[in-house]
Structure formats: structure tokens, C-alpha cells
Scaffold this motif. Structure first.
Motif, PDB file in Angstrom:
ATOM      1  N   GLU A 125       0.846  -1.198   0.000  1.00 25.58           N
ATOM      2  CA  GLU A 125       0.000   0.000   0.000  1.00 25.58           C
ATOM      3  C   GLU A 125       0.880   1.247   0.000  1.00 25.58           C
ATOM      4  N   ALA A 126       0.448   2.265  -0.699  1.00 28.91           N
ATOM      5  CA  ALA A 126       1.290   3.441  -0.931  1.00 28.91           C
ATOM      6  C   ALA A 126       1.408   4.390   0.253  1.00 28.91           C
ATOM      7  N   GLU A 127       0.406   4.468   1.079  1.00 28.00           N
ATOM      8  CA  GLU A 127       0.320   5.562   2.045  1.00 28.00           C
ATOM      9  C   GLU A 127       1.551   5.740   2.945  1.00 28.00           C
ATOM     10  N   ALA A 128       2.081   4.679   3.528  1.00 24.68           N
ATOM     11  CA  ALA A 128       3.162   4.822   4.509  1.00 24.68           C
ATOM     12  C   ALA A 128       4.481   5.284   3.894  1.00 24.68           C
ATOM     13  N   ALA A 129       4.768   4.906   2.655  1.00 27.32           N
ATOM     14  CA  ALA A 129       6.040   5.279   2.024  1.00 27.32           C
ATOM     15  C   ALA A 129       5.866   6.389   0.983  1.00 27.32           C
ATOM     16  N   TRP A 130       4.666   6.938   0.878  1.00 29.02           N
ATOM     17  CA  TRP A 130       4.372   7.901  -0.191  1.00 29.02           C
ATOM     18  C   TRP A 130       5.220   9.162  -0.113  1.00 29.02           C
ATOM     19  N   ASP A 131       5.427   9.704   1.080  1.00 27.25           N
ATOM     20  CA  ASP A 131       6.210  10.938   1.207  1.00 27.25           C
ATOM     21  C   ASP A 131       7.661  10.731   0.770  1.00 27.25           C
ATOM     22  N   LEU A 132       8.237   9.570   1.093  1.00 26.38           N
ATOM     23  CA  LEU A 132       9.600   9.256   0.635  1.00 26.38           C
ATOM     24  C   LEU A 132       9.646   9.196  -0.891  1.00 26.38           C
ATOM     25  N   PHE A 133       8.672   8.506  -1.455  1.00 25.94           N
ATOM     26  CA  PHE A 133       8.594   8.370  -2.908  1.00 25.94           C
ATOM     27  C   PHE A 133       8.446   9.741  -3.574  1.00 25.94           C
TER      28      PHE A 133
END
Length: 185
Positions: A125-133
Motif C-alpha cells: 500500500e502506498a500511504e506509509a512510504a508515499w512521502d519518501l517516494f
């Protein structure tokens, strides 16, 4: 100017005569596809519109054109196992055109080791690593993988396959569906 201004959101074609396609039923109700690309639409909602121009191509409803590929600076593709054949056809076309490809969704989240012609995998799922990405995307320095696995074994597997370049965030739980942003209109 952003290195990756134009983002093509691409959903591969579902085989016509499978359980998932509902080909014959759809014709009766005047529809082209049975499953909208909700994962890509959620990702679209998570992208700051002031930085990116988005184009969605659902290959179940419309053809992917050379103009779509030419327009894109980067291509986000999401797929399920049913899309494997279409994905294996389209990924080499994107790479031959010199496009940066980010792959996510259920299929590539589990089959990243067998999936070629992808520059960056988004696993889970994208939410937890989205800011890094997003920070790396803005900088034009994407890593080979981003992930927010819930289980320690998944973190270990990603690091073993992608090495230290993988950016993983240990998610305590899967994100709540009611926290997903609504698709942009």
C-alpha cells in the motif's frame, strides 16, 4: 521544472475470455470494462496537482497510443495477475520509448523479481512510504523500490532483493480504506 511533470497512469488490458473480464456481460449493458483502475485513481488523488499533469489510460476502455507514450515523462502502471500478458507486452514498449516506469499493484508487489523493464517498484500500500517516494520523484532520483510492508519477513525480502537502495517503511498495519483520498474529478 519537474523532471517528471507528465504522468501517464496505465492500467493493462484484462484478457477477454476470463472470469475477471465479464466480456459478454458487459456488452449487454453497454460497458467496456468491469473493474475501474481504483488503485491508480487513488494514486492520482495523492499526487499534488500543482506539480503534475495526469493522463489515465485504461487499456480495457481505450487503446494506448504512441501519442500517450510520447506525452509521458514517467509511467505509473498497476496490475493484477490477470494483466500479466498485457503488462509483459506494454513494458518493453515503454522502455524502448525511453520512459521511466513505476510499477505497483497486487501483481508486481509479489512478482517484482520476475518483472522486467521496470525502473521502480512500489510494493504494498502506498500511504506509509508515499512521502519518501514523492520527495525522490521531485528530486528526479527514484530508488528501485519503495514499500510499506506490514510483516518483518516482507521487509527482509525487499532488502535482500533490492539491496540498500530500497526504501522501506515498516507499516504497523494496513491503511484504513476510509482514509484513502477520493479520486480527482
Amino acid at each position: 521544472m519537474e523532471k517528471y511533470k507528465n504522468i501517464l497512469l496505465l492500467y493493462p488490458e484484462t484478457p477477454k475470455d476470463t472470469y475477471w473480464s465479464f466480456t459478454h456481460s458487459l456488452r449487454m449493458i453497454g460497458k467496456k470494462a468491469s473493474t475501474p483502475p481504483l488503485g491508480l485513481l487513488t494514486v492520482a488523488a495523492m499526487l499534488p496537482r500543482e506539480h503534475f499533469d495526469l493522463r489515465l489510460v485504461d487499456m480495457n476502455a481505450t487503446d494506448l497510443t504512441p501519442a500517450d507514450i510520447e506525452w509521458a515523462d514517467i509511467v505509473f502502471v498497476s496490475s493484477m495477475i490477470a494483466h500479466k500478458d498485457s503488462l509483459e507486452t506494454v513494458l518493453p514498449l515503454l522502455k524502448a520509448a525511453g520512459k521511466t516506469v513505476v510499477a505497483g499493484g497486487p501483481y508486481t508487489s509479489t512478482a517484482y523479481a520476475e518483472t522486467a523493464n521496470v525502473d521502480c517498484f512500489f510494493i504494498g500500500e502506498a500511504e506509509a512510504a508515499w512521502d519518501l517516494f514523492l520527495a525522490d520523484l521531485h528530486a528526479g532520483e527514484l530508488r528501485p523500490a519503495y514499500g510499506a510492508p506490514v510483516r518483518d519477513a516482507e521487509v527482509d525480502a525487499l532488502r535482500a532483493h533490492f539491496g540498500p537502495q530500497a526504501r522501506t517503511v515498516r507499516a504497523g498495519a494496513y491503511p484504513a480504506l476510509n482514509q484513502a483520498p477520493p479520486p480527482p474529478l
